[in-house]
Design an enzyme around this catalytic site. Sequence first.
Site, PDB file in Angstrom:
ATOM      1  N   TYR A 162       0.814  -1.209   0.000  1.00 20.66           N
ATOM      2  CA  TYR A 162       0.000   0.000   0.000  1.00 20.66           C
ATOM      3  C   TYR A 162       0.852   1.265   0.000  1.00 20.66           C
ATOM      4  O   TYR A 162       0.375   2.341  -0.370  1.00 20.66           O
ATOM      5  CB  TYR A 162      -0.924   0.033   1.221  1.00 20.66           C
ATOM      6  CG  TYR A 162      -2.045  -0.994   1.191  1.00 20.66           C
ATOM      7  CD1 TYR A 162      -2.307  -1.749   0.058  1.00 20.66           C
ATOM      8  CD2 TYR A 162      -2.843  -1.190   2.306  1.00 20.66           C
ATOM      9  CE1 TYR A 162      -3.328  -2.682   0.032  1.00 20.66           C
ATOM     10  CE2 TYR A 162      -3.877  -2.122   2.299  1.00 20.66           C
ATOM     11  CZ  TYR A 162      -4.110  -2.862   1.155  1.00 20.66           C
ATOM     12  OH  TYR A 162      -5.125  -3.789   1.139  1.00 20.66           O
ATOM     13  N   LYS A 199       3.504 -15.304   2.893  1.00 20.01           N
ATOM     14  CA  LYS A 199       3.454 -16.121   1.683  1.00 20.01           C
ATOM     15  C   LYS A 199       4.888 -16.445   1.285  1.00 20.01           C
ATOM     16  O   LYS A 199       5.343 -16.190   0.165  1.00 20.01           O
ATOM     17  CB  LYS A 199       2.715 -15.372   0.565  1.00 20.01           C
ATOM     18  CG  LYS A 199       2.318 -16.238  -0.627  1.00 20.01           C
ATOM     19  CD  LYS A 199       1.342 -17.343  -0.290  1.00 20.01           C
ATOM     20  CE  LYS A 199       0.952 -18.109  -1.569  1.00 20.01           C
ATOM     21  NZ  LYS A 199       0.179 -19.336  -1.255  1.00 20.01           N
ATOM     22  N   ASP A 252      -3.145 -18.012   2.405  1.00 22.62           N
ATOM     23  CA  ASP A 252      -4.294 -18.727   1.858  1.00 22.62           C
ATOM     24  C   ASP A 252      -4.789 -19.794   2.833  1.00 22.62           C
ATOM     25  O   ASP A 252      -5.994 -19.975   3.023  1.00 22.62           O
ATOM     26  CB  ASP A 252      -3.973 -19.327   0.483  1.00 22.62           C
ATOM     27  CG  ASP A 252      -2.604 -19.972   0.410  1.00 22.62           C
ATOM     28  OD1 ASP A 252      -1.821 -19.875   1.369  1.00 22.62           O
ATOM     29  OD2 ASP A 252      -2.305 -20.575  -0.634  1.00 22.62           O
ATOM     30  N   ASP A 256      -5.382  -6.577   6.057  1.00 20.44           N
ATOM     31  CA  ASP A 256      -6.594  -5.918   5.573  1.00 20.44           C
ATOM     32  C   ASP A 256      -7.641  -6.961   5.199  1.00 20.44           C
ATOM     33  O   ASP A 256      -8.818  -6.873   5.588  1.00 20.44           O
ATOM     34  CB  ASP A 256      -6.236  -5.043   4.371  1.00 20.44           C
ATOM     35  CG  ASP A 256      -7.347  -4.091   3.969  1.00 20.44           C
ATOM     36  OD1 ASP A 256      -8.397  -4.087   4.630  1.00 20.44           O
ATOM     37  OD2 ASP A 256      -7.162  -3.354   2.990  1.00 20.44           O
ATOM     38  N   ASP A 269     -11.142  -8.502   7.670  1.00 22.34           N
ATOM     39  CA  ASP A 269     -12.516  -8.418   7.173  1.00 22.34           C
ATOM     40  C   ASP A 269     -13.185  -9.791   7.206  1.00 22.34           C
ATOM     41  O   ASP A 269     -14.369  -9.912   7.535  1.00 22.34           O
ATOM     42  CB  ASP A 269     -12.533  -7.849   5.751  1.00 22.34           C
ATOM     43  CG  ASP A 269     -12.423  -6.331   5.726  1.00 22.34           C
ATOM     44  OD1 ASP A 269     -12.241  -5.743   6.807  1.00 22.34           O
ATOM     45  OD2 ASP A 269     -12.508  -5.750   4.635  1.00 22.34           O
TER      46      ASP A 269
END
Length: 356
Positions: free
Chosen positions: A143, A192, A224, A248, A252
């Site tokens: 970001y 990852k 994942d 992020d 959620d």
Amino acid sequence: MNNYKITLLKGDGIGPEIVNQAVKVLDKAAEKFDFTVTYDEALLGGCAIDATGVPLPEETVAKCKASDSVLLGAVGGPKWDNQPGNNRPEAGLLGIRGALGLFANLRPSVIFGPLKSASPIKDDIIGDNMDIMIVRELTGGIYFGERGRKEVGGQPAAWDTEQYTVPEIERIARVAFDLAMKRDKRVTSVDKANVLESSRLWRETVIRVSRDYPEVTLNHMYVDNCAMQLVRNPKQFDVIVTSNIFGDILSDEASMIAGSIGMLASASLSGGKLGLYEPIHGSAPDIAGQNIANPLATILSVAMMLRYSLGQSEAAEAIEAAVSEVLKTNRTPDIYEEGMTKVTCEEMGDLVCAQL
């Protein structure tokens, strides 16, 4: 008597409505626990673009730096979709995080007993006391990395850069381990590392930091797999620490396990007392001004503010207990179920105050 100066960034959409209810609850807590609060308002997001042309005016940064803490509603909406990327409302949100050095985002995913039926996950999977703390790195990663557009083979292409330095990883890891020491002493680091070089550095650094916390059990999980395990067996998690983009997304997902994204608070911390507190949901412009938004995530953000920035843990616990009690019989439309009393945004704030 302690007096605290709070900067209010009400923002866009439902932001002003939910912040107003949170302020009402904070004032009631101040009255009950013998401290005082003064407020100063500033602009951030779309409302700042409309008033000043930019999503983060310098005046807003100055006001926030001069306060004891910051309470934010939500920013954004389709009205500003045609703004260039660096002048969208969300750029103001990223900008205030950077300006205040807010590198650690704490997002608790807690199941309130009365809301277990609102979760899409079966009761036997959630259990009676699901309590996950997601620690998201907030000022680095993709970001904040370099980005741009170019041509590849004569066709338009775009690129974004994921980059982390060792100091950035170390400081967020220490926040996670310090929190774990006050909880169940378990940290899951999510990356990852089987694909990304930045994740390999992340994992190496977290392992090194973990040696300073021999009482904490550390395990690693690919992002994942973590997304799957949050749904399969959320009780296995205590503290999750991860990068900006992964945090992020995962927070959620965790919000829906808890029953509603309208219930989850967050704290963005700098390592000092100053923090920015906000619900994790968006500005919901489609319901703005209708008095039907759920203010509880913002009210619970006030509880986090009291705990982490203002040193008023007793008041924080009282607010959380009041919310849990009110939910036994009352619901805003987003979490309504048959047999409950459907209430407005303002009524929910009044009920929490009355319970306090």
